[in-house]
Design an enzyme around this catalytic site. Structure first.
Site, PDB file in Angstrom:
ATOM      1  CG  HIS A 124      72.269 -20.488 -24.801  1.00 40.76           C
ATOM      2  ND1 HIS A 124      73.411 -20.462 -25.561  1.00 40.76           N
ATOM      3  CD2 HIS A 124      71.447 -19.549 -25.329  1.00 40.76           C
ATOM      4  CE1 HIS A 124      73.283 -19.542 -26.508  1.00 40.76           C
ATOM      5  NE2 HIS A 124      72.090 -18.982 -26.398  1.00 40.76           N
ATOM      6  CG  LEU A 125      67.523 -25.956 -23.856  1.00 38.42           C
ATOM      7  CD1 LEU A 125      68.978 -26.381 -23.905  1.00 38.42           C
ATOM      8  CD2 LEU A 125      66.692 -26.984 -23.113  1.00 38.42           C
ATOM      9  CG  HIS A 126      66.905 -18.459 -25.276  1.00 35.85           C
ATOM     10  ND1 HIS A 126      67.291 -17.179 -24.946  1.00 35.85           N
ATOM     11  CD2 HIS A 126      67.773 -18.885 -26.237  1.00 35.85           C
ATOM     12  CE1 HIS A 126      68.349 -16.839 -25.686  1.00 35.85           C
ATOM     13  NE2 HIS A 126      68.665 -17.850 -26.479  1.00 35.85           N
ATOM     14  CG  ASN A 176      68.134 -18.524 -31.044  1.00 38.22           C
ATOM     15  OD1 ASN A 176      67.072 -18.800 -31.598  1.00 38.22           O
ATOM     16  ND2 ASN A 176      68.238 -17.556 -30.150  1.00 38.22           N
ATOM     17  CD  GLN A 224      74.730 -21.124 -30.928  1.00 38.25           C
ATOM     18  OE1 GLN A 224      74.506 -21.779 -31.950  1.00 38.25           O
ATOM     19  NE2 GLN A 224      75.350 -21.633 -29.874  1.00 38.25           N
ATOM     20  CB  SER A 225      74.852 -13.881 -29.858  1.00 36.49           C
ATOM     21  OG  SER A 225      74.134 -14.000 -28.650  1.00 36.49           O
TER      22      SER A 225
HETATM   23  P1  5GP Z   1      71.644 -16.495 -28.211  1.00 37.00           P
HETATM   24  O1  5GP Z   1      71.522 -15.207 -28.969  1.00 37.00           O
HETATM   25  O2  5GP Z   1      73.036 -17.083 -28.352  1.00 37.00           O
HETATM   26  O3  5GP Z   1      70.569 -17.496 -28.499  1.00 37.00           O
HETATM   27  O4  5GP Z   1      71.431 -16.133 -26.691  1.00 37.00           O
HETATM   28  C1  5GP Z   1      72.437 -15.627 -25.881  1.00 37.00           C
HETATM   29  C2  5GP Z   1      71.773 -14.979 -24.709  1.00 37.00           C
HETATM   30  O5  5GP Z   1      72.714 -14.815 -23.697  1.00 37.00           O
HETATM   31  C3  5GP Z   1      71.183 -13.608 -25.015  1.00 37.00           C
HETATM   32  O6  5GP Z   1      69.786 -13.615 -24.757  1.00 37.00           O
HETATM   33  C4  5GP Z   1      71.958 -12.669 -24.082  1.00 37.00           C
HETATM   34  O7  5GP Z   1      71.144 -11.655 -23.544  1.00 37.00           O
HETATM   35  C5  5GP Z   1      72.464 -13.611 -23.023  1.00 37.00           C
HETATM   36  N1  5GP Z   1      73.721 -13.232 -22.423  1.00 37.00           N
HETATM   37  C6  5GP Z   1      74.850 -12.834 -23.072  1.00 37.00           C
HETATM   38  N2  5GP Z   1      75.834 -12.600 -22.193  1.00 37.00           N
HETATM   39  C7  5GP Z   1      75.332 -12.840 -20.962  1.00 37.00           C
HETATM   40  C8  5GP Z   1      75.899 -12.756 -19.650  1.00 37.00           C
HETATM   41  O8  5GP Z   1      77.062 -12.428 -19.429  1.00 37.00           O
HETATM   42  N3  5GP Z   1      75.067 -13.069 -18.623  1.00 37.00           N
HETATM   43  C9  5GP Z   1      73.765 -13.446 -18.810  1.00 37.00           C
HETATM   44  N4  5GP Z   1      73.033 -13.730 -17.711  1.00 37.00           N
HETATM   45  N5  5GP Z   1      73.210 -13.554 -20.038  1.00 37.00           N
HETATM   46  C10 5GP Z   1      73.996 -13.241 -21.102  1.00 37.00           C
END
Ligand code: 5GP
Ligand code: ZN
Length: 116
Positions: A102-104, A89, A96-97
């Site tokens: 990061h790659l999911h 994302n 993206q949060s």
């Molecule tokens: P994004 O929304 O940026 O694509 O994905 C961020 C991801 O990071 C989310 O799926 C969320 O659940 C995960 N995440 C956020 N904080 C943490 C954390 O402290 N530890 C882990 N293992 N995952 C996290």
């Protein structure tokens, strides 16, 4: 956000606990805290890079490495054959949060398309 405050820099440094499934000198892979599928692993560079938009020729090898780690994680998790999805994302508008690249790696269930 400074690197001291970045949660994924802190995961990579071992300051925030995570279930790490793979790590090497350039990358770390750990389970997502809020999994969206039976397998949901995040692959990050150790280096703080905010997003995919920060790609550059100097980072080609690193970004390629992250993709290879994603494929390797999928193999170890047993989802190579059944199918998996690798998602990045990019930007708040795309979901993206966490602003550390990061790659999911998602799999272990049927995945629909298009994504929401
Ligand atoms: P994004 O929304 O940026 O694509 O994905 C961020 C991801 O990071 C989310 O799926 C969320 O659940 C995960 N995440 C956020 N904080 C943490 C954390 O402290 N530890 C882990 N293992 N995952 C996290
Ligand atoms: Zn970071």
């Amino acid at each position: 956000m400074s690197e001291q405050e970045c949660i994924f820099c802190r995961v990579a440094a071992g300051e925030i606990k995570a279930e790490i499934v793979y790590e090497d000198e350039r990358a770390v892979a750990f389970r997502d805290i809020n999994p969206q599928a039976p397998v949901h692993v995040l692959v990050i560079p150790r280096e703080h890079i905010a997003s995919l938009s920060d790609a550059s020729p100097e980072r080609d090898a690193l970004f390629g490495h992250l993709l290879r780690v994603a494929a390797q994680v999928a193999a170890v998790e047993g989802i190579s054959e059944s199918g998996f999805r690798t998602v990045v994302n990019n930007g708040a508008g795309a979901g993206q949060s966490v602003f550390h690249l990061h790659l999911h790696v998602i799999g272990g269930r049927r995945l629909s398309w298009p994504p929401g």
